[in-house]
Design an enzyme around this catalytic site. Sequence first.
Site, PDB file in Angstrom:
ATOM      1  N   GLU A  77      -0.302   9.965 -10.856  1.00 54.84           N
ATOM      2  CA  GLU A  77       0.434   9.702 -12.100  1.00 54.84           C
ATOM      3  C   GLU A  77      -0.518   9.296 -13.223  1.00 54.84           C
ATOM      4  OE1 GLU A  77       3.023   6.979  -9.983  1.00 54.84           O
ATOM      5  OE2 GLU A  77       4.732   8.266 -10.447  1.00 54.84           O
ATOM      6  N   GLU A  99       4.997   8.393  -1.872  1.00 55.40           N
ATOM      7  CA  GLU A  99       5.803   7.161  -1.858  1.00 55.40           C
ATOM      8  C   GLU A  99       6.992   7.247  -0.907  1.00 55.40           C
ATOM      9  OE1 GLU A  99       4.636   8.664  -4.559  1.00 55.40           O
ATOM     10  OE2 GLU A  99       4.096   7.232  -6.123  1.00 55.40           O
ATOM     11  N   ALA A 106      -0.589   2.827  -6.016  1.00 55.49           N
ATOM     12  CA  ALA A 106      -0.424   1.389  -6.234  1.00 55.49           C
ATOM     13  C   ALA A 106      -0.933   0.671  -4.990  1.00 55.49           C
ATOM     14  CB  ALA A 106       1.044   1.081  -6.468  1.00 55.49           C
ATOM     15  N   GLY A 110       0.540   6.491  -7.713  1.00 63.05           N
ATOM     16  CA  GLY A 110       0.123   6.050  -9.044  1.00 63.05           C
ATOM     17  C   GLY A 110      -1.198   6.666  -9.490  1.00 63.05           C
TER      18      GLY A 110
HETATM   19  N1  CO8 Z   1      -3.195   0.367  -1.404  1.00 66.49           N
HETATM   20  C1  CO8 Z   1      -4.009  -0.545  -0.838  1.00 66.49           C
HETATM   21  N2  CO8 Z   1      -5.011  -0.203   0.004  1.00 66.49           N
HETATM   22  C2  CO8 Z   1      -5.196   1.095   0.265  1.00 66.49           C
HETATM   23  C3  CO8 Z   1      -4.403   2.103  -0.314  1.00 66.49           C
HETATM   24  C4  CO8 Z   1      -3.364   1.678  -1.194  1.00 66.49           C
HETATM   25  N3  CO8 Z   1      -2.568   2.560  -1.818  1.00 66.49           N
HETATM   26  N4  CO8 Z   1      -4.804   3.298   0.142  1.00 66.49           N
HETATM   27  C5  CO8 Z   1      -5.836   3.050   0.964  1.00 66.49           C
HETATM   28  N5  CO8 Z   1      -6.068   1.727   1.032  1.00 66.49           N
HETATM   29  C6  CO8 Z   1      -7.092   1.032   1.835  1.00 66.49           C
HETATM   30  C7  CO8 Z   1      -6.746   1.082   3.310  1.00 66.49           C
HETATM   31  O1  CO8 Z   1      -5.821   0.066   3.653  1.00 66.49           O
HETATM   32  C8  CO8 Z   1      -8.113   0.859   3.924  1.00 66.49           C
HETATM   33  O2  CO8 Z   1      -8.414  -0.516   3.848  1.00 66.49           O
HETATM   34  P1  CO8 Z   1      -9.059  -1.254   5.156  1.00 66.49           P
HETATM   35  O3  CO8 Z   1     -10.400  -0.603   5.337  1.00 66.49           O
HETATM   36  O4  CO8 Z   1      -9.151  -2.687   4.713  1.00 66.49           O
HETATM   37  O5  CO8 Z   1      -8.132  -1.005   6.291  1.00 66.49           O
HETATM   38  C9  CO8 Z   1      -9.048   1.575   2.951  1.00 66.49           C
HETATM   39  O6  CO8 Z   1      -8.318   1.722   1.726  1.00 66.49           O
HETATM   40  C10 CO8 Z   1      -9.436   2.950   3.430  1.00 66.49           C
HETATM   41  O7  CO8 Z   1      -8.255   3.659   3.711  1.00 66.49           O
HETATM   42  P2  CO8 Z   1      -7.962   4.393   5.124  1.00 66.49           P
HETATM   43  O8  CO8 Z   1      -8.703   3.706   6.216  1.00 66.49           O
HETATM   44  O9  CO8 Z   1      -6.506   4.550   5.281  1.00 66.49           O
HETATM   45  O10 CO8 Z   1      -8.684   5.778   4.828  1.00 66.49           O
HETATM   46  P3  CO8 Z   1      -8.276   7.196   5.437  1.00 66.49           P
HETATM   47  O11 CO8 Z   1      -9.349   8.124   4.996  1.00 66.49           O
HETATM   48  O12 CO8 Z   1      -7.994   7.097   6.887  1.00 66.49           O
HETATM   49  O13 CO8 Z   1      -6.896   7.587   4.698  1.00 66.49           O
HETATM   50  C11 CO8 Z   1      -5.426   7.847   2.813  1.00 66.49           C
HETATM   51  C12 CO8 Z   1      -6.892   7.752   3.301  1.00 66.49           C
HETATM   52  C13 CO8 Z   1      -4.797   9.115   3.361  1.00 66.49           C
HETATM   53  C14 CO8 Z   1      -5.506   7.908   1.302  1.00 66.49           C
HETATM   54  C15 CO8 Z   1      -4.627   6.608   3.285  1.00 66.49           C
HETATM   55  O14 CO8 Z   1      -5.366   5.444   2.971  1.00 66.49           O
HETATM   56  C16 CO8 Z   1      -3.282   6.481   2.627  1.00 66.49           C
HETATM   57  O15 CO8 Z   1      -2.354   7.169   3.008  1.00 66.49           O
HETATM   58  N6  CO8 Z   1      -3.152   5.554   1.659  1.00 66.49           N
HETATM   59  C17 CO8 Z   1      -1.882   5.264   1.007  1.00 66.49           C
HETATM   60  C18 CO8 Z   1      -1.544   6.287  -0.034  1.00 66.49           C
HETATM   61  C19 CO8 Z   1      -0.175   6.003  -0.632  1.00 66.49           C
HETATM   62  O16 CO8 Z   1       0.826   5.906   0.048  1.00 66.49           O
HETATM   63  N7  CO8 Z   1      -0.157   5.895  -1.974  1.00 66.49           N
HETATM   64  C20 CO8 Z   1       1.083   5.629  -2.706  1.00 66.49           C
HETATM   65  C21 CO8 Z   1       1.204   4.152  -2.944  1.00 66.49           C
HETATM   66  S1  CO8 Z   1       2.750   3.724  -3.702  1.00 66.49           S
HETATM   67  C22 CO8 Z   1       2.557   4.108  -5.323  1.00 66.49           C
HETATM   68  O17 CO8 Z   1       1.527   4.567  -5.766  1.00 66.49           O
HETATM   69  C23 CO8 Z   1       3.739   3.844  -6.203  1.00 66.49           C
HETATM   70  C24 CO8 Z   1       3.399   4.004  -7.677  1.00 66.49           C
HETATM   71  C25 CO8 Z   1       4.259   3.106  -8.464  1.00 66.49           C
HETATM   72  C26 CO8 Z   1       4.036   3.268  -9.940  1.00 66.49           C
HETATM   73  C27 CO8 Z   1       3.114   2.295 -10.514  1.00 66.49           C
HETATM   74  C28 CO8 Z   1       1.868   2.951 -11.056  1.00 66.49           C
HETATM   75  C29 CO8 Z   1       0.643   2.392 -10.533  1.00 66.49           C
END
Ligand code: CO8
Length: 263
Positions: A117, A137, A69, A114
């Site tokens: 999922e 999460e 998400a 997500g």
């Molecule tokens: N949301 C928004 N932006 C994101 C997300 C995200 N989940 N993941 C990555 N991005 C963005 C980063 O902020 C970054 O943006 P910017 O360049 O503007 O700073 C860009 O994508 C590239 O990401 P990174 O620089 O972080 O890239 P890395 O290669 O260093 O890291 C990762 C990649 C490991 C994937 C890292 O980005 C990360 O940990 N992301 C978050 C992953 C996460 O926690 N996901 C779970 C989210 S919560 C959720 O899914 C709840 C589900 C609820 C149910 C509803 C169904 C949809």
Amino acid sequence: MTETRIHTNLVATDRGAVVELRIDRPEALGALNFEIMDEIAQFTQSLTHNRDCRVLIMTGTGKGFVAGADIVGYQGISQIEFDRFQRKSRKTFDAIAALDQITICAVNGYALGGGLELALCCDFILLSEKAKLGLPEIKLGLLPGGGGTQRLSRLIGPMRTKEILLTGRFLSAREAVDLGIALKSLQPDELLASAREFADTLAAQAPIALSEGKRIIDDSADTSLANGLTFEQRVLGALFATEDAKEGIDAFLSKRNPNFVGR
Ligand code: CO8
């Protein structure tokens, strides 16, 4: 093959019996915000009216399939908005899981939260060797809300799901295959070609048998063995009456390829 941008974040390729959907928001690794969720919902709805499409391939762009998400969008939204997003994602994911079409998720990169999922709503998951899967999460002080606690534990069991969910660690493609989350992992540049070949094989089968076969197996999770076996024979009986079954049997006896029409 012509790709068409059908929505801001979605690109589709219509090959008749096989439709491909590419989530295209690489700047946020495919993260799901309201807009994409709406777009996926509209696309899914359009597939329910598409009589030609038998198989859907879903994939992402760049190094992310869907990194979960949209965490940026989470900041500052009201509880009402958060709950609305949850309901929207529930409806959308359930609609994908309920599609008559066979769904193949070709996971090109991160499938987190997500994103995993969403993949779990598909019938098959194929992985790029670069893919990373997880339910992180918990690291945000949250838990999954798109089926992670339910669909994953039904697939690999409660203990393994708890370990993945409570640590929030990422799984490599190889581990995900070993655990039974995905069918196979492939070289990144072979992922789509392999998904297409598989899709073509599936799309060549008798359409009613294809969608009914999917449904019986999916429904078996919530059915007693006795009811499931009865249902299975009823479906077979109904299939026996179709034109396609007559064609399939005739083609076999005539040593030719069948020409299925979906009736
Ligand atoms: N949301 C928004 N932006 C994101 C997300 C995200 N989940 N993941 C990555 N991005 C963005 C980063 O902020 C970054 O943006 P910017 O360049 O503007 O700073 C860009 O994508 C590239 O990401 P990174 O620089 O972080 O890239 P890395 O290669 O260093 O890291 C990762 C990649 C490991 C994937 C890292 O980005 C990360 O940990 N992301 C978050 C992953 C996460 O926690 N996901 C779970 C989210 S919560 C959720 O899914 C709840 C589900 C609820 C149910 C509803 C169904 C949809």
